[in-house]
Enzyme design. Structure first.
Site, PDB file in Angstrom:
ATOM      1  N   GLU A 109      14.496 -52.751 -21.324  1.00 18.34           N
ATOM      2  CA  GLU A 109      13.585 -53.201 -20.751  1.00 18.34           C
ATOM      3  C   GLU A 109      12.723 -52.422 -19.814  1.00 18.34           C
ATOM      4  O   GLU A 109      12.723 -52.122 -18.698  1.00 18.34           O
ATOM      5  CB  GLU A 109      14.019 -54.347 -19.549  1.00 18.34           C
ATOM      6  N   GLU A 119      17.073 -60.793 -26.154  1.00 21.03           N
ATOM      7  CA  GLU A 119      17.340 -61.721 -25.071  1.00 21.03           C
ATOM      8  C   GLU A 119      16.617 -62.982 -24.746  1.00 21.03           C
ATOM      9  O   GLU A 119      15.447 -62.870 -24.893  1.00 21.03           O
ATOM     10  CB  GLU A 119      17.334 -60.976 -23.789  1.00 21.03           C
TER      11      GLU A 119
END
Length: 410
Positions: free
Chosen positions: A207, A326
């Site tokens: 991320e 995710e």
């Protein structure tokens, strides 16, 4: 008492599934997953589709147990296999602090490395592929902040964590770590990581974000440099960015339409994934966190549009496969219920399946996150213990079966 009565039958169900499906799910991975155009492929040329899970904790659990073999890693893989899951995303990093893999730049804890060896070996033995991230964007487990701190101690002129992307000392630290991890020879299998087909893919970072340059250009430049370097060491494995997928300056119209509240993370989904060495696109989606004031139905609709937009760009603009890295549902939310989580998982899986059915370009999704029993201290509210959550386990298993059938592997 009611909880016990619902858990016990599912434990029997898990054991039955393992007995029936053992030959299917415990065959060691012996060939690399590859990419052709916008599809991931198996070694026989058939399309590679999957259902997967996140388990960031595996290396640390294996390191902190009396021995890796005594950890809960094997149990997690067994329970995941019973639900038809076949890909695990986990970390190949912990930078600084207690039980660090990389204790300081270039200095590694051999016992923690052996724990990571065990995770890779056990995944191989139980028929799983792994997606391994190489550093964290966030301060948890070290991340960019730790690299910046190390460089500051070495005399570098750095001011923010965003210097991670541009400072030459930090970039050298990162490259040295990539080289160390990728060339590591597994003490259980005697196979170097870069030669092990158990590993499906590397991710450059979990991320990435950049506050000082919201356009995405800084992160894209870093990805371009580090992807080329990573591929120079290991050209056999797939490589991803690990991005959440927010749009950047190259598509201002999509910032307004698809970034929640037009927020920018300093990434550009399009330009970052145009880097030649990046093999597949990645997105993460958390509409309940991004749009907390909106209704459950609006959040699900946002999720659908987010997935469809990114898959369309992946297929038509980037011509690369996509992975939903995710998604999840936080039970700490005030309105949480198991039924809401089941409905949300079903909605995500339905969208994944519909997109995958179009061209096989969306290879699969991985929920955040799976635990075996006794891992409560690692849980952030998203954890699912399959034997204790039979209703969501059934939703997961149903989707696993559908993706397997879609790939022609019934």
């Amino acid at each position: 008492m009611a909880g016990y009565m619902t858990v016990l039958p599912y434990r029997c169900y898990l054991l039955a599934l393992l007995a029936i499906a053992g030959a299917v799910f415990t065959t060691p991975a012996t060939a690399f997953v590859s990419r052709k155009g916008n599809q991931l492929l198996r070694d026989d040329g058939s399309v590679f589709l999957f259902n997967g899970f996140n388990a960031y904790w595996m290396m640390i659990e294996a390191a902190t147990s009396p021995s890796p073999e005594a950890s809960r890693v094997s149990t997690a893989f067994r329970e995941a296999a019973a639900a038809g899951l076949s890909v695990c995303r986990t970390m190949a990093y912990k930078d600084g602090g207690e039980w660090a893999l990389q204790q300081s730049p270039g200095v590694y804890n051999e016992n923690v490395f052996k724990a990571l060896d065990f995770v890779v070996s056990e995944a191989k033995n139980q028929g799983f592929h792994l997606i391994l991230a190489l550093v964290n964007n966030w301060k948890d487990l070290g991340g960019r902040a730790q690299y910046v701190q190390w460089s500051r101690a070495a005399g570098a002129n750095v001011s923010t964590d965003d210097d991670f992307y541009t400072n030459p000392i930090i970039k050298e630290y990162y490259k040295n770590n990539v080289q160390k991890v990728l060339t590591r020879v597994n003490t259980y299998t005697n196979v170097a990581y870069r030669d092990d087909p158990t590993i499906m893919a590397w991710e450059l970072m979990n991320e990435p974000t950049c506050e000082v340059d919201v356009s995405g250009r800084t992160v894209t430049a870093w990805i371009q440099e580090m992807a080329a370097y990573t591929k120079s060491i290991d050209s056999k494995h797939l490589l991803g960015t690990g991005m959440v997928g927010f749009y950047g300056s190259s598509t201002p119209d999509k910032i307004q339409r698809y970034n929640p509240n037009a927020y920018q993370m300093g990434t550009d989904f399009i330009t970052a994934h145009q880097v030649n060495e990046i093999d597949f696109t990645t997105i993460h989606v958390y509409p309940d966190a991004w749009l907390p004031q909106q209704s459950e139905e609006n959040q699900k609709e946002f999720m659908r549009q987010y997935l469809w937009s990114h898959s369309d760009d992946s297929m038509k603009v980037l011509q690369k496969p996509m992975v939903l890295g995710e998604f999840g549902k936080n039970r700490m939310d005030p309105d949480f219920s198991e039924q809401l989580r089941n409905n949300y998982y079903s909605a995500v899986y339905d969208t994944v399946y519909r997109i995958a059915s179009v061209s096989y370009s969306l290879a699969g999704g991985l929920f955040w996150q799976l635990f075996p029993e006794g891992m409560e201290n690692y849980d952030d509210g998203f954890g699912i213990v399959l034997p204790q959550n039979p209703s969501v386990a059934a939703v997961v298993k149903k989707h696993s079966d559908k993706m397997r059938a879609l790939a022609g592997r019934t």
